[in-house]
Each structure stands twice: as structure tokens, then as C-alpha cells.
Design a protein around this motif. Sequence first.
Motif, mmCIF file in Angstrom:
data_model
loop_
_atom_site.group_PDB
_atom_site.id
_atom_site.type_symbol
_atom_site.label_atom_id
_atom_site.label_comp_id
_atom_site.label_asym_id
_atom_site.label_seq_id
_atom_site.Cartn_x
_atom_site.Cartn_y
_atom_site.Cartn_z
ATOM 1 N N ALA A 55 -0.272 6.630 12.642
ATOM 2 C CA ALA A 55 1.120 6.365 12.270
ATOM 3 C C ALA A 55 1.191 5.485 11.026
ATOM 4 C CB ALA A 55 1.852 5.697 13.434
ATOM 5 N N VAL A 56 0.292 4.505 10.935
ATOM 6 C CA VAL A 56 0.249 3.649 9.739
ATOM 7 C C VAL A 56 -0.117 4.483 8.523
ATOM 8 C CG1 VAL A 56 -0.909 1.707 8.620
ATOM 9 C CG2 VAL A 56 -0.357 1.589 11.059
ATOM 10 N N LEU A 57 -1.138 5.284 8.653
ATOM 11 C CA LEU A 57 -1.596 6.112 7.531
ATOM 12 C C LEU A 57 -0.525 7.103 7.097
ATOM 13 C CD1 LEU A 57 -3.705 7.074 5.561
ATOM 14 C CD2 LEU A 57 -4.829 8.329 7.416
ATOM 15 N N ASN A 58 0.130 7.727 8.050
ATOM 16 C CA ASN A 58 1.190 8.689 7.713
ATOM 17 C C ASN A 58 2.323 8.027 6.934
ATOM 18 O OD1 ASN A 58 -0.175 10.772 8.940
ATOM 19 N ND2 ASN A 58 1.000 10.700 10.847
ATOM 20 N N HIS B 224 -8.839 -0.746 7.701
ATOM 21 C CA HIS B 224 -8.008 -1.901 7.346
ATOM 22 C C HIS B 224 -8.379 -2.451 5.974
ATOM 23 C CE1 HIS B 224 -5.878 -2.440 11.220
ATOM 24 N NE2 HIS B 224 -6.920 -1.780 11.686
ATOM 25 N N GLU B 225 -9.656 -2.392 5.638
ATOM 26 C CA GLU B 225 -10.069 -2.804 4.304
ATOM 27 C C GLU B 225 -9.412 -1.902 3.256
ATOM 28 O OE1 GLU B 225 -14.215 -3.325 1.723
ATOM 29 O OE2 GLU B 225 -14.158 -2.018 3.471
ATOM 30 N N GLY B 226 -9.369 -0.597 3.553
ATOM 31 C CA GLY B 226 -8.746 0.354 2.634
ATOM 32 C C GLY B 226 -7.265 0.080 2.430
ATOM 33 N N LEU B 227 -6.585 -0.340 3.485
ATOM 34 C CA LEU B 227 -5.159 -0.658 3.366
ATOM 35 C C LEU B 227 -4.940 -1.855 2.436
ATOM 36 C CD1 LEU B 227 -3.988 -0.256 7.076
ATOM 37 C CD2 LEU B 227 -3.381 1.227 5.159
ATOM 38 N N LEU B 228 -5.758 -2.887 2.597
ATOM 39 C CA LEU B 228 -5.616 -4.059 1.728
ATOM 40 C C LEU B 228 -5.974 -3.718 0.282
ATOM 41 C CD1 LEU B 228 -5.327 -5.587 4.453
ATOM 42 C CD2 LEU B 228 -6.585 -7.462 3.400
ATOM 43 N N ASP C 233 -7.294 5.925 -2.914
ATOM 44 C CA ASP C 233 -7.061 5.007 -1.798
ATOM 45 C C ASP C 233 -6.807 5.783 -0.507
ATOM 46 O OD1 ASP C 233 -7.237 2.723 -3.427
ATOM 47 O OD2 ASP C 233 -5.102 2.815 -3.924
ATOM 48 N N ILE C 234 -5.939 6.782 -0.601
ATOM 49 C CA ILE C 234 -5.603 7.583 0.580
ATOM 50 C C ILE C 234 -6.840 8.290 1.118
ATOM 51 C CG2 ILE C 234 -4.259 9.543 1.436
ATOM 52 C CD1 ILE C 234 -2.572 7.079 0.882
ATOM 53 N N ALA C 235 -7.653 8.831 0.209
ATOM 54 C CA ALA C 235 -8.867 9.538 0.626
ATOM 55 C C ALA C 235 -9.819 8.596 1.365
ATOM 56 C CB ALA C 235 -9.555 10.150 -0.591
ATOM 57 N N TYR C 236 -9.932 7.365 0.888
ATOM 58 C CA TYR C 236 -10.810 6.373 1.527
ATOM 59 C C TYR C 236 -10.322 6.055 2.942
ATOM 60 C CZ TYR C 236 -13.494 2.032 2.139
ATOM 61 O OH TYR C 236 -14.340 1.062 2.614
ATOM 62 N N ILE C 237 -9.009 5.828 3.080
ATOM 63 C CA ILE C 237 -8.450 5.497 4.398
ATOM 64 C C ILE C 237 -8.534 6.708 5.327
ATOM 65 C CG2 ILE C 237 -6.421 4.611 5.620
ATOM 66 C CD1 ILE C 237 -5.504 3.421 2.914
ATOM 67 N N ALA D 143 0.834 -1.207 0.000
ATOM 68 C CA ALA D 143 0.000 0.000 0.000
ATOM 69 C C ALA D 143 0.864 1.250 0.000
ATOM 70 C CB ALA D 143 -0.925 -0.011 1.217
ATOM 71 N N ALA D 144 1.966 1.206 0.745
ATOM 72 C CA ALA D 144 2.858 2.374 0.796
ATOM 73 C C ALA D 144 3.516 2.630 -0.561
ATOM 74 C CB ALA D 144 3.928 2.165 1.866
ATOM 75 N N GLU D 145 3.621 1.601 -1.359
ATOM 76 C CA GLU D 145 4.232 1.737 -2.684
ATOM 77 C C GLU D 145 3.206 2.078 -3.773
ATOM 78 O OE1 GLU D 145 5.990 -2.068 -3.241
ATOM 79 O OE2 GLU D 145 7.644 -1.730 -1.826
#
Length: 259
Positions: free
Chosen positions: A196-199, A150-154, A121-125, A113-115
Motif C-alpha cells: 500500500a505504501v509503494l502503490n 525502507h532505505e529506498g523510501l528515504l 527509485d521505484i525500481a529499487y523499492i 518520496a511520493a513527490e
Amino acid sequence: MTNNFHRNTLDLLGQAILAGRYAVGASLPPEPILCEELGVSRTVVREAIKSLVAKGLLSTGPKVGTRVMPDAHWNWFDPDVVAWQARCGLTPEFLKDLQELRRVVEPAAVRLAAERATAEDIAYIEAAYAGMKQAVEEGGDYVSHDLRFHEGLLQASHNRMLVQMSKALNALLRTSFEISTRIKDGTKTSLPLHRAVLNAVIARNPAKAERAIMVLIEGASEDIEQVLSSRRKLPVVSGLATPIKSRLKTKKQAEKTAA
């Protein structure tokens, strides 16, 4: 109406199996008895049994009847199976397996996800996180927003298999999140860990994102261990999220009654 009969019959039989009413290897009662017990037709019973066979809970065969399969054969990625387990009562083994699964799947997904995360995607999370924050500050349905996070991350991994897995994981994760939110200040403690995960995902830093999600998962594991070590009965999860304010109100009413 037929669909309602099928759904209710499936739920009743599924929960009966998960609750141990029918032992592993034991045969289900004959169709006429099941029809009488459940108040439905043979067609409804047969359709429900077909569904349970597909989920791995039952096997059928000539001369052996319909028998309950060991739980190793059950489809634990099936939302119905997870919901039945939650309603019957969570077990330490179930929660242990869930946490191990999270440690395997989520860090890899978050690295991707970070890549690969798009602006959408970012807007959803971000929206999911905002809902979590509002629930903590003002009350509301924290768990549903947590699930969307978490669904957004996957989904942001843009790996078709991980995206498909997110649908199956949803029901599993709900059980963990329901426990975490019952810990005192659990949501307040968890919120900055999600940030922290989102950032890290926004910063396109896979290694940092992986470390952040591991901290979050280990925090959830500690919450579960706290519940287990307290020797209290594990909660029965209805499958429906309860708003935080409703819980607080219920707790205050109980305290008032006790006083």
C-alpha cells in the motif's frame, strides 16, 4: 590483524558498557588490567577507548580517568551502539524511543518520496518488495529486504539529510523488524501494508503514502506491544538476519525434542 584486535576489543568493551558491567560514572580499570583481561596491547586498548569516547560512551580527563557516560550522551545513531544494545538485550525504553522516531521521520520522508521518486527509485523499492514477497512465500531473508524497502523510501525523498539518516536508521530498524518477524504470521500481515505504501508512492499521492506508512508503523508498534505484554524476555538480536525457513526448522526441531 591489528584491525581485528581493535574491532574485537571495541566490541568487548562496548558490550560490557551496554550490559552495565561498568556503571555510569564508574572508571574503567587501568590500562594494564584491561590489557591483561583482553589479551591485547596498550595501543589497541587506547584506540578502542578513543572510539568509545567518540561514540559518547566514555569520557577521559586528567585526574578523573576514563569514566562511563550516562546513556543520554551515547550516539544512538551509531550502528555499533545499536548492535551492542541488541546483543545485550533490547529494553522497552529503547523500543519506545525507536517507534517514536519512526513516527516522526518516516511519514515526512514518504510524503517527499511520493513527490520526488524517480523511475530508478521505484525500481529499487519494487525489487526490495519482491524480495520480501519471495521470502514470505518460499522462505528467505525477509528482514534484509524489508530494510532495503525502507532505505529506498528515504533515498527517494531526495533530501540529503534524510538520505544520510537512512544509514543510521538501518541498524535501529533491524531491531524492530527482527521482533515483527517473530510474531506469528507477522510477515504475511505486514506484506500488503508495504504494498500500500509503494502503490501510493507510485501514484504520486503524498497524503495516501503518509497514511499508509503510519498504518505500517502502528502495526509494528502493536507487534512490539504484544511481545512486551507477554512478559517474555525481549529477544537478543545478533545483528544478522535469520532466514524464515531456518526459524521454522529450528522451531520444528524444538517441538520434536519437547515431544
